[in-house]
Design a protein around this motif. Structure first.
Motif, short mmCIF file in Angstrom:
data_model
loop_
_atom_site.label_atom_id
_atom_site.label_comp_id
_atom_site.label_asym_id
_atom_site.label_seq_id
_atom_site.Cartn_x
_atom_site.Cartn_y
_atom_site.Cartn_z
N UNK A 143 0.84 -1.21 0.00
CA UNK A 143 0.00 0.00 0.00
C UNK A 143 0.87 1.26 0.00
N UNK A 156 -2.19 -11.86 4.92
CA UNK A 156 -3.08 -12.78 4.22
C UNK A 156 -4.31 -12.07 3.66
N UNK A 157 -4.84 -11.17 4.48
CA UNK A 157 -6.07 -10.50 4.07
C UNK A 157 -5.83 -9.62 2.85
N UNK A 158 -4.58 -9.17 2.71
CA UNK A 158 -4.31 -8.27 1.60
C UNK A 158 -4.00 -9.02 0.31
N UNK A 206 -8.53 -2.38 2.56
CA UNK A 206 -8.16 -3.68 3.13
C UNK A 206 -7.27 -3.48 4.35
N UNK A 207 -6.31 -2.58 4.22
CA UNK A 207 -5.37 -2.34 5.32
C UNK A 207 -6.10 -1.87 6.57
N UNK A 256 -8.50 0.19 -2.94
CA UNK A 256 -8.73 -1.19 -2.52
C UNK A 256 -7.75 -1.57 -1.42
N UNK A 257 -6.47 -1.28 -1.65
CA UNK A 257 -5.46 -1.66 -0.67
C UNK A 257 -5.64 -0.90 0.64
N UNK A 258 -6.00 0.38 0.53
CA UNK A 258 -6.16 1.18 1.75
C UNK A 258 -7.32 0.66 2.58
N UNK A 275 1.99 1.89 -3.52
CA UNK A 275 0.85 2.41 -4.29
C UNK A 275 0.62 3.89 -3.97
N UNK A 308 -6.75 1.10 -7.56
CA UNK A 308 -6.09 0.04 -6.82
C UNK A 308 -5.67 0.49 -5.43
N UNK A 309 -5.26 1.75 -5.34
CA UNK A 309 -4.83 2.30 -4.06
C UNK A 309 -5.97 2.24 -3.04
N UNK A 358 -8.35 -4.62 8.02
CA UNK A 358 -7.60 -5.73 8.61
C UNK A 358 -7.04 -5.35 9.97
N UNK A 359 -6.54 -4.12 10.07
CA UNK A 359 -5.88 -3.72 11.30
C UNK A 359 -6.82 -3.74 12.49
N UNK A 360 -8.09 -3.49 12.25
CA UNK A 360 -9.00 -3.40 13.38
C UNK A 360 -9.98 -4.57 13.43
N UNK A 385 -5.57 -11.41 -1.33
CA UNK A 385 -6.63 -11.55 -2.32
C UNK A 385 -6.79 -10.25 -3.10
N UNK A 425 -5.72 -7.09 -8.13
CA UNK A 425 -5.10 -5.95 -8.80
C UNK A 425 -4.12 -6.43 -9.86
N UNK A 474 -9.26 6.76 6.46
CA UNK A 474 -9.99 6.10 7.53
C UNK A 474 -10.51 7.10 8.57
N UNK A 507 -12.42 -12.40 2.59
CA UNK A 507 -11.27 -12.11 1.74
C UNK A 507 -10.07 -12.97 2.10
N UNK A 508 -10.00 -13.41 3.36
CA UNK A 508 -8.86 -14.26 3.72
C UNK A 508 -8.98 -15.63 3.08
N UNK A 526 -13.72 -8.86 5.64
CA UNK A 526 -12.35 -9.33 5.86
C UNK A 526 -12.29 -10.84 5.91
#
Lengths: 306, 377
Positions: free
Chosen positions: A38, A191-193, B57-58, B53-55, A41, B50-51, B61-63, A195, A200, B88, B166-167, B163
């Motif tokens: 991330x 792991x969660x990231x 997910x991050x 999506x990753x943000x 990105x 794409x950014x 996931x963290x919480x 997928x 992407x 966030x 997605x795992x 989450x």
């Protein structure tokens, strides 16, 4: 010869607190940097959105450190506006601290670990900015400098990611004099990231650079096809070895043995029992779920009929 | 979460957007065109960077497993909602609600201002939320999304990220927005059987799901290609500790989907389903109770009316003044109908769980038979 001065300067750069508290001094040992995708990105996005005449962008890296300080994980970053000219550089420090405060509200675990810049070149401005960030990073740790080669002017035409730490150099410690030492760096994700990244990545060969979400079934199909392809390849290889067309490789043989022995050996009857009970469970769940949905659908129709 | 009160504080500024990359130069003309006729083109799909999506997910996931929310920034261009960035929201703090709302609002305004300085699109287009096993149809979501859709002229979506799903190897992102029927009902804040009928509102048309596409910028595409060639992005030359034997590139094929043990997942799903059905039963009995009490009151009213009428007949015979009948109807109050919103949401949730179970069992059956094949001698 001013050797004394130089050595004393080097000594000074080791924070006395670390030694006094008896902790391992992190600088004395090597540490590795891992970067979350991330971050890469975000940097690229920032670079895309730069001001018109700006050649490169910089920003702050946030992350966490492992307890012994041997690994730094860069997990987040944010852009910082800066202005660079022939003879001076200005970093918006107020913006930097504001943004850090905002990030702290969301995730208090992430601390400043360093900074990033685009472009592969390291110049005197890098040293100056590095000096600023060294003060932002909590001692006894060092600020990391990450560069990304967005010009793609290197030989391999790749977005080279490099990380550095700095060491003072010269007879007297001046902020604009420093030596950037490369540190090992790799890419790490959860792991969660995975997928998300996979999805992407599936867009990378599309001409329109876009992709859509796929269903579980399609995803499974894709995976099975991949496995099949691998099996074909390996059986092709084994056949060739058996025919004597290519020499055998003991390592590959051992890997194959390991893989095959992973398949558990279960008694036929027992397996059948397990298989059937599992199947029944699953079918039952499907049946019940469908039943419930039908009920709901009927209720909906009835409601609309009134 | 401090999103309810805050969404109203942001001004919708969709004026200055920066050209992001060369192909979007083409879009610039479209942008102005889209702004001119704003409100006329309905949203048809959502396009995520794409950014983003990753943000998302991050953050989620963290919480995990707590529910988190955040704001989406972007622009709508001719029916396609382009989400180009997001940030966030801070999680709920221990402080009292009043302060939290103020803090949340300030955070949002500050963040938007900061992002604007670095040329990020600062136009709010919606928000995102994490969920656990698809249990996202809640009052909170309804309220927040209603706020957003009201403030931003129906052009805002909520993106729900699961989450736990997605795992299992397949990314789960869904974009929703309310249908007009639900917006109307929510505006009146009346969820009686009558109003539901009037709006033709059932559990299946609360939300309208929008298709999601994911688009990468040119540089990101370059990065993904570089990542494929992992060792080249990060040169090995003597400084790396990476062991070539053990390290696999970031984008090697993902075989998480082949995981056989989905039982805990299905178990949890069924558990949630049962809970929802219990709640539904409770709602039903509440409604039945209301119906009974209405009939009871109505019989009482009828008998009282009857009595009054008889009395009036007697009075007429005796030549006395008639007693008004309306008084009696005023005396008896019919209990108000309970809100049907709850039962509506619960049914939507049940439907969700059932769909999920179905979606799961298909691939699981496939995998089961696959393992069966493996065991054949």
């Amino acid at each position: 010869m001013p050797i004394d001065a130089a050595t004393s300067a080097l000594n000074l750069s080791f924070p006395p607190t670390a030694a006094a508290t008896g902790f391992v001094i992190p600088q004395s040992r090597s540490f590795t940097v891992s970067v979350n995708p991330v971050v890469l990105f975000s940097i690229l996005d920032h670079y895309l959105r730069r001001q018109e005449k700006q050649h490169r962008v910089i920003g702050t890296l946030l992350g966490v450190r492992s307890e012994d300080g041997s690994e730094v994980e860069v997990r987040n970053c944010f852009p910082v506006p800066h202005d660079e000219s022939q003879n001076q550089v200005a970093v918006d420090m107020e913006y930097h601290s504001n943004m850090f405060e905002l990030h702290k509200k969301v995730n208090s675990k992430e601390v400043i670990v360093g900074w990033y810049a685009t472009g592969a070149n390291l110049n005197q401005w890098n040293a100056l900015i590095q000096d600023f960030y060294s003060k932002e990073v909590l001692p006894p740790f060092q600020a990391i400098h990450l560069t990304m080669d967005t010009d793609l002017k290197n030989e391999e035409k790749l977005l080279g990611v490099k990380t550095y730490v700095s060491a003072p150099i010269g007879t007297s410690a001046k902020p604009e004099n420093c030596l950037f030492l490369p540190v090992p760096c790799d890419i790490k994700y959860f792991d969660a990231e995975r997928s998300g990244l996979d999805l992407l990545a599936s867009a990378k060969d599309q001409p329109d650079r876009s992709t859509t979400l796929i269903s579980d079934m399609d995803n499974l199909e894709k995976t099975i096809l991949a496995v099949q392809e691998m099996l074909d390849r390996i059986s092709d290889y084994v056949n060739k070895v058996l025919n004597g067309t290519i020499p055998e490789n003991n390592n590959i043989g051992r890997f194959l043995m390991d893989t095959i022995s992973v398949v558990p050996k279960i008694e036929k009857l027992e397996f059948e029992k397990m298989f059937n009970s599992h199947l029944q469970d699953l079918l039952m769940v499907v049946y019940l779920a469908n039943m419930t949905r039908t009920q709901l659908a009927i209720a909906e129709r009835l409601q609309l009929l009134i | 979460m401090a999103t309810n009160g805050t969404s109203t504080t942001i001004a919708t500024t969709a004026t200055t957007t920066t050209t992001k990359e060369s192909p979007s130069n083409v879009n610039v003309t479209n942008v102005t065109a889209a702004l001119d006729i704003e409100g006329n083109v309905p949203l048809e799909s959502v396009q995520l960077d794409g950014l983003v999506v990753l943000k998302i997910i991050k953050h989620c996931r963290e919480f995990f497993p707590n529910t988190v929310t955040g704001q989406l920034l972007g622009l709508d261009v001719n029916g396609v909602l382009e989400v180009t960035n997001c940030f966030p929201f801070p999680g709920p703090t221990k402080s009292d609600d009043e302060n939290e709302l103020v803090d949340g609002a300030r955070y949002q305004v500050d963040m938007m201002r900061c992002l604007r300085e670095v040329n990020v699109d600062h136009n709010t287009v919606g928000w995102y939320q994490s969920t656990y096993l698809g249990s996202f149809v809640t009052h909170k979501l309804i309220e927040t999304q209603h706020n957003y859709q009201q403030t931003f002229n129906n052009k805002s979506v909520v993106i729900v990220h699961d989450v736990s799903r997605s795992t299992h190897g397949n990314l789960s992102l869904r974009a929703f927005r309310f249908t007009q029927a639900f917006m109307d009902a929510q505006r009146e804040n009346k969820f009686t059987t009558e109003s539901l009928l009037k709006n033709k509102l059932t559990f299946s048309n609360i939300f309208e799901e929008l298709p999601i596409t994911i688009k990468n910028s040119h540089l990101i595409t370059a990065l993904l290609h570089s990542l494929d060639d992992f060792e080249n992005v990060i040169p090995q030359g003597g400084i790396s500790t990476l062991d070539k034997e053990t390290v696999t590139g970031p984008l090697t094929p993902n075989f998480d989907t082949l995981e056989l043990s989905l039982d805990p997942y299905i178990e949890k799903n069924l558990e949630f389903l049962l809970e929802a059905i219990d709640e539904h039963g409770q709602e039903q009995s509440n409604f039945a109770f209301w119906q009974r009490s209405v009939t009871r009151e109505q019989t009482k009213l009828q008998t009282a009316l009857q009595k009054r009428k008889q009395e009036n007949v007697h009075r007429l015979a005796a030549g006395q003044e008639l007693l008004p009948e309306e008084e009696i109807t005023k005396l008896f109050k019919l209990p108000p109908e309970p809100s049907r919103l709850d039962s509506l949401l619960i049914t939507a949730q049940i439907n969700n769980y059932c769909k999920q179970l179905n979606q799961y069992s298909g691939p699981t059956l496939g995998k089961l038979f696959m393992s069966g094949e493996l065991q054949k001698p």
